[in-house]
Design an enzyme around this catalytic site. Structure first.
Site, PDB file in Angstrom:
ATOM      1  N   TYR A  57      11.153  -9.547 -17.306  1.00  0.00           N
ATOM      2  CA  TYR A  57      11.028  -8.095 -17.213  1.00  0.00           C
ATOM      3  C   TYR A  57      11.934  -7.509 -16.134  1.00  0.00           C
ATOM      4  O   TYR A  57      11.939  -7.955 -14.982  1.00  0.00           O
ATOM      5  CB  TYR A  57       9.582  -7.663 -16.912  1.00  0.00           C
ATOM      6  CG  TYR A  57       9.485  -6.177 -16.634  1.00  0.00           C
ATOM      7  CD1 TYR A  57       9.625  -5.263 -17.678  1.00  0.00           C
ATOM      8  CD2 TYR A  57       9.352  -5.687 -15.339  1.00  0.00           C
ATOM      9  CE1 TYR A  57       9.600  -3.889 -17.436  1.00  0.00           C
ATOM     10  CE2 TYR A  57       9.320  -4.330 -15.087  1.00  0.00           C
ATOM     11  CZ  TYR A  57       9.451  -3.436 -16.141  1.00  0.00           C
ATOM     12  OH  TYR A  57       9.447  -2.094 -15.905  1.00  0.00           O
ATOM     13  N   HIS A  87      16.804   7.549 -12.967  1.00  0.00           N
ATOM     14  CA  HIS A  87      15.528   7.760 -12.288  1.00  0.00           C
ATOM     15  C   HIS A  87      15.632   8.733 -11.109  1.00  0.00           C
ATOM     16  O   HIS A  87      14.611   9.074 -10.516  1.00  0.00           O
ATOM     17  CB  HIS A  87      14.965   6.429 -11.791  1.00  0.00           C
ATOM     18  CG  HIS A  87      14.372   5.582 -12.876  1.00  0.00           C
ATOM     19  ND1 HIS A  87      15.006   5.343 -14.063  1.00  0.00           N
ATOM     20  CD2 HIS A  87      13.189   4.908 -12.948  1.00  0.00           C
ATOM     21  CE1 HIS A  87      14.255   4.562 -14.826  1.00  0.00           C
ATOM     22  NE2 HIS A  87      13.145   4.290 -14.170  1.00  0.00           N
ATOM     23  N   ASN A 199      11.385   0.283  -7.365  1.00  0.00           N
ATOM     24  CA  ASN A 199       9.966  -0.061  -7.283  1.00  0.00           C
ATOM     25  C   ASN A 199       9.599  -0.220  -5.808  1.00  0.00           C
ATOM     26  O   ASN A 199      10.394  -0.718  -5.011  1.00  0.00           O
ATOM     27  CB  ASN A 199       9.689  -1.375  -8.003  1.00  0.00           C
ATOM     28  CG  ASN A 199       9.406  -1.205  -9.486  1.00  0.00           C
ATOM     29  OD1 ASN A 199       9.069  -2.154 -10.157  1.00  0.00           O
ATOM     30  ND2 ASN A 199       9.550  -0.001 -10.021  1.00  0.00           N
ATOM     31  N   TYR A 281     -22.118  24.341  18.354  1.00  0.00           N
ATOM     32  CA  TYR A 281     -21.688  23.040  17.831  1.00  0.00           C
ATOM     33  C   TYR A 281     -20.185  22.790  18.002  1.00  0.00           C
ATOM     34  O   TYR A 281     -19.754  21.650  18.181  1.00  0.00           O
ATOM     35  CB  TYR A 281     -22.033  22.923  16.350  1.00  0.00           C
ATOM     36  CG  TYR A 281     -23.493  22.698  16.036  1.00  0.00           C
ATOM     37  CD1 TYR A 281     -24.456  22.673  17.030  1.00  0.00           C
ATOM     38  CD2 TYR A 281     -23.900  22.507  14.718  1.00  0.00           C
ATOM     39  CE1 TYR A 281     -25.794  22.466  16.737  1.00  0.00           C
ATOM     40  CE2 TYR A 281     -25.230  22.301  14.406  1.00  0.00           C
ATOM     41  CZ  TYR A 281     -26.179  22.288  15.409  1.00  0.00           C
ATOM     42  OH  TYR A 281     -27.497  22.092  15.102  1.00  0.00           O
ATOM     43  N   ARG A 284     -20.322  21.545  21.520  1.00  0.00           N
ATOM     44  CA  ARG A 284     -21.281  20.471  21.787  1.00  0.00           C
ATOM     45  C   ARG A 284     -20.997  19.220  20.942  1.00  0.00           C
ATOM     46  O   ARG A 284     -21.261  18.090  21.359  1.00  0.00           O
ATOM     47  CB  ARG A 284     -22.701  20.979  21.509  1.00  0.00           C
ATOM     48  CG  ARG A 284     -23.759  20.093  22.106  1.00  0.00           C
ATOM     49  CD  ARG A 284     -25.186  20.437  21.776  1.00  0.00           C
ATOM     50  NE  ARG A 284     -25.443  21.739  21.202  1.00  0.00           N
ATOM     51  CZ  ARG A 284     -26.505  21.976  20.439  1.00  0.00           C
ATOM     52  NH1 ARG A 284     -27.366  21.008  20.172  1.00  0.00           N
ATOM     53  NH2 ARG A 284     -26.726  23.184  19.957  1.00  0.00           N
ATOM     54  N   PHE A 330       3.310  -2.306  -6.773  1.00  0.00           N
ATOM     55  CA  PHE A 330       3.899  -0.986  -6.521  1.00  0.00           C
ATOM     56  C   PHE A 330       2.888   0.143  -6.646  1.00  0.00           C
ATOM     57  O   PHE A 330       3.196   1.300  -6.361  1.00  0.00           O
ATOM     58  CB  PHE A 330       5.039  -0.720  -7.515  1.00  0.00           C
ATOM     59  CG  PHE A 330       4.669  -1.033  -8.948  1.00  0.00           C
ATOM     60  CD1 PHE A 330       3.642  -0.360  -9.584  1.00  0.00           C
ATOM     61  CD2 PHE A 330       5.347  -2.020  -9.651  1.00  0.00           C
ATOM     62  CE1 PHE A 330       3.287  -0.650 -10.894  1.00  0.00           C
ATOM     63  CE2 PHE A 330       5.003  -2.306 -10.964  1.00  0.00           C
ATOM     64  CZ  PHE A 330       3.969  -1.624 -11.591  1.00  0.00           C
ATOM     65  N   GLU A 414       2.651   2.939 -18.624  1.00  0.00           N
ATOM     66  CA  GLU A 414       2.173   3.179 -17.259  1.00  0.00           C
ATOM     67  C   GLU A 414       1.065   4.231 -17.349  1.00  0.00           C
ATOM     68  O   GLU A 414       1.277   5.416 -17.117  1.00  0.00           O
ATOM     69  CB  GLU A 414       3.352   3.609 -16.388  1.00  0.00           C
ATOM     70  CG  GLU A 414       4.387   2.481 -16.318  1.00  0.00           C
ATOM     71  CD  GLU A 414       5.729   2.890 -15.737  1.00  0.00           C
ATOM     72  OE1 GLU A 414       5.844   4.018 -15.209  1.00  0.00           O
ATOM     73  OE2 GLU A 414       6.667   2.074 -15.817  1.00  0.00           O
TER      74      GLU A 414
END
Length: 499
Positions: A57, A87, A199, A281, A284, A330, A414
């Site tokens: 792959y 990409h 990746n 608060y 405190r 990844f 994916e």
């Protein structure tokens, strides 16, 4: 590590090492043992690609849902270059240079571990870009946080192959022109290298590292400013005593009580008798609220430390075991979840700060309304509280968890993604708001303290006040406030909180 050089691949990265590299502008070099690991893995991969009778792959196949498409040996280099080009889809705002440098640093470190199959030359060129401040232009949107940070990492590494734009010597220019100036040939990517570069979680991780370093500093400032507000409000020391923290011994709570006792040591104001038996608060419960944020920062830092010392590209190559495994390292889920947690923890610092701001302008405990001598004629500190409230509200929007979303990508291959990049980038927006909220609190607290004179606060807080007053004056009558807010933010970014 030499005085001005850090050897990549010589050991684990820590936040302290990273802070030194960035703040002291250290140069990087590839450790000899890292070169050996990288070359060993590359040699194994080349041999395996020639001998294997099954598809590998991303090495001899296409990517994502195209994993079933085999690629001929003659096209393996083109395959990797096409991957980087296609990409490079990050869009939006330009990523700050410090994040770009961190991305380079973290990717070089991950590749130096020797499980990615890249060339030594490829890692060296990343280091060359880092050392010479050649900063590729990367944008902040486009990553789903699974398959790593594909889009921003593609933009980051386009210049390695002579494509895309960079900033160099303060100017935006084409990458190929800078390569020519240095005499660097574009890197000819070998099998798997584009995948190794793209990746990985280095965009998410770089944003996270920056966030942790920034959050630690903001946390120190929040304690100091909170203590100043307590003095201005004529508050009590009791909630910060150690005995009460030990009855609920969360580490951050104990640390906060100790910090406030140190900051307030020697104060006339805190030691004098009080008419009131307890504070609201927002004063405190500072040990509990600030302390919980400290614990959150610590936990997120521990997760991130594991991440930045991990191999997060795919497939992972194990030369000693004769294995090439396609997995999911990844996937950004570990980061996405903790970044959402950190977002909430930081937003809460702003939330409680805004409430202290409000208490200081209400005309309570002998302070004038809106902290000016003639309220009515002067609005004083009325509207800075509005600005703080607006940013607190905006931070609540940013606290919507990115990690609970997922959108299918790559034609169903994916089918679950982390959205960790979105979780990471909104941290930047939250902290920008938080710095402004705390700046407004400092303006109010410093103003309020002047109405307690001639009584003195502690030496630490008086030193802090003296430094602040050199840049931002006491407000006697209405002035243009936004300039003072901006000056206060700049002051807080420079001030060294030594306590």
């Amino acid at each position: 590590m030499g005085t001005n050089v850090y050897q990549i691949g010589s050991g684990l990265l820590t936040f302290e090492i990273i802070e030194r590299i960035i703040n002291e502008n250290l140069k990087l070099e590839l450790a000899p043992e890292a070169k050996t690991r990288i070359q060993k893995c590359r040699d194994y991969l080349d041999k395996k690609a020639l001998e294997s009778d099954v598809p590998l792959y991303g090495i001899t196949t296409g990517f994502g849902s195209l994993c079933n498409r085999s690629i001929s040996p003659d096209d393996l280099s083109t395959l990797q270059e096409n991957l980087v080009k296609s990409h490079a889809c990050s869009v939006g705002q330009e990523v700050p240079p410090v994040i770009v440098k961190l991305m380079f640093l973290l990717k070089a470190h991950a590749l130096s571990l020797g499980y990615s199959g890249v060339q030594v030359l490829t890692v060296q060129r990343i280091i060359d870009f880092f050392n010479n401040d050649v900063m590729p232009i990367v944008y902040d949107r486009g990553s789903l946080g699974a398959s790593g940070d594909l889009a921003p990492l593609a933009n980051l590494f386009l210049p390695l192959i002579g494509v895309g734009d960079v900033y160099y010597k303060g100017k935006r220019c084409e990458a190929i022109a800078v390569l020519d100036e240095f005499g660097w040939a574009p890197v000819k990517l070998q099998s798997k290298e584009g995948l190794a570069l793209l990746n990985g979680t280095q965009f998410m991780s770089a944003n996270g590292v920056h966030a942790i370093l920034r959050a630690r500093r903001i946390m120190k400032g929040a304690d100091m400013i909170g203590a100043l507000s307590l003095e201005a409000f004529d508050g009590r020391i009791d909630p910060f005593m150690d005995c009460i923290q030990q009855m609920r011994p969360h580490q951050g709570q104990i640390e906060t009580g100790a910090a406030f006792r140190k900051i307030l040591a020697g104060s006339e104001l805190i030691a004098r008798p009080k008419e009131h038996v307890q504070d609201p608060y927002s004063f405190r419960c500072i040990p509990q609220v600030h302390g919980a944020t400290k614990d959150a920062i610590r936990y997120v830092a521990s997760v991130l430390l594991t991440e930045i010392n991990s191999v997060t590209d795919n497939p992972t190559i194990f030369p000693d075991d004769d294995l090439i495994i396609s997995g999911g390292n990844f996937h950004g889920q570990p980061l996405a979840l903790v970044y959402d947690y950190l977002a909430i923890a930081l937003a809460e610092l702003g939330d409680i700060s805004e409430r202290r701001i409000a208490q200081l302008i209400m005309g309570l405990r002998n302070l004038p309304e809106f902290l000016v001598a003639e309220p009515g004629l002067n609005s004083g500190f009325m509207i800075p509280q509005y600005a703080a409230a607006s940013m607190v509200s905006q931070n609540k929007m940013y606290c919507f968890p990115a990690s609970c979303d997922s959108i299918v990508s790559s034609n169903g291959q994916e089918d679950h993604v982390s959205m960790g990049a979105n979780a990471a980038t909104k941290l930047y927006k939250i902290m920008d708001n938080l710095e402004h909220i705390l700046a407004i609190e400092l303006m109010n607290a410093a103003q309020g303290l002047e109405f307690r004179r001639p009584a003195k606060s502690s030496p630490l807080l008086e030193q802090f006040m003296a430094a602040y007053r050199k840049e931002v004056p006491f407000v006697k009558e209405d002035i243009v406030m936004y300039k003072e807010i901006h000056k206060t933010v700049a002051f807080l970014k420079r001030y060294k909180f030594d306590y």
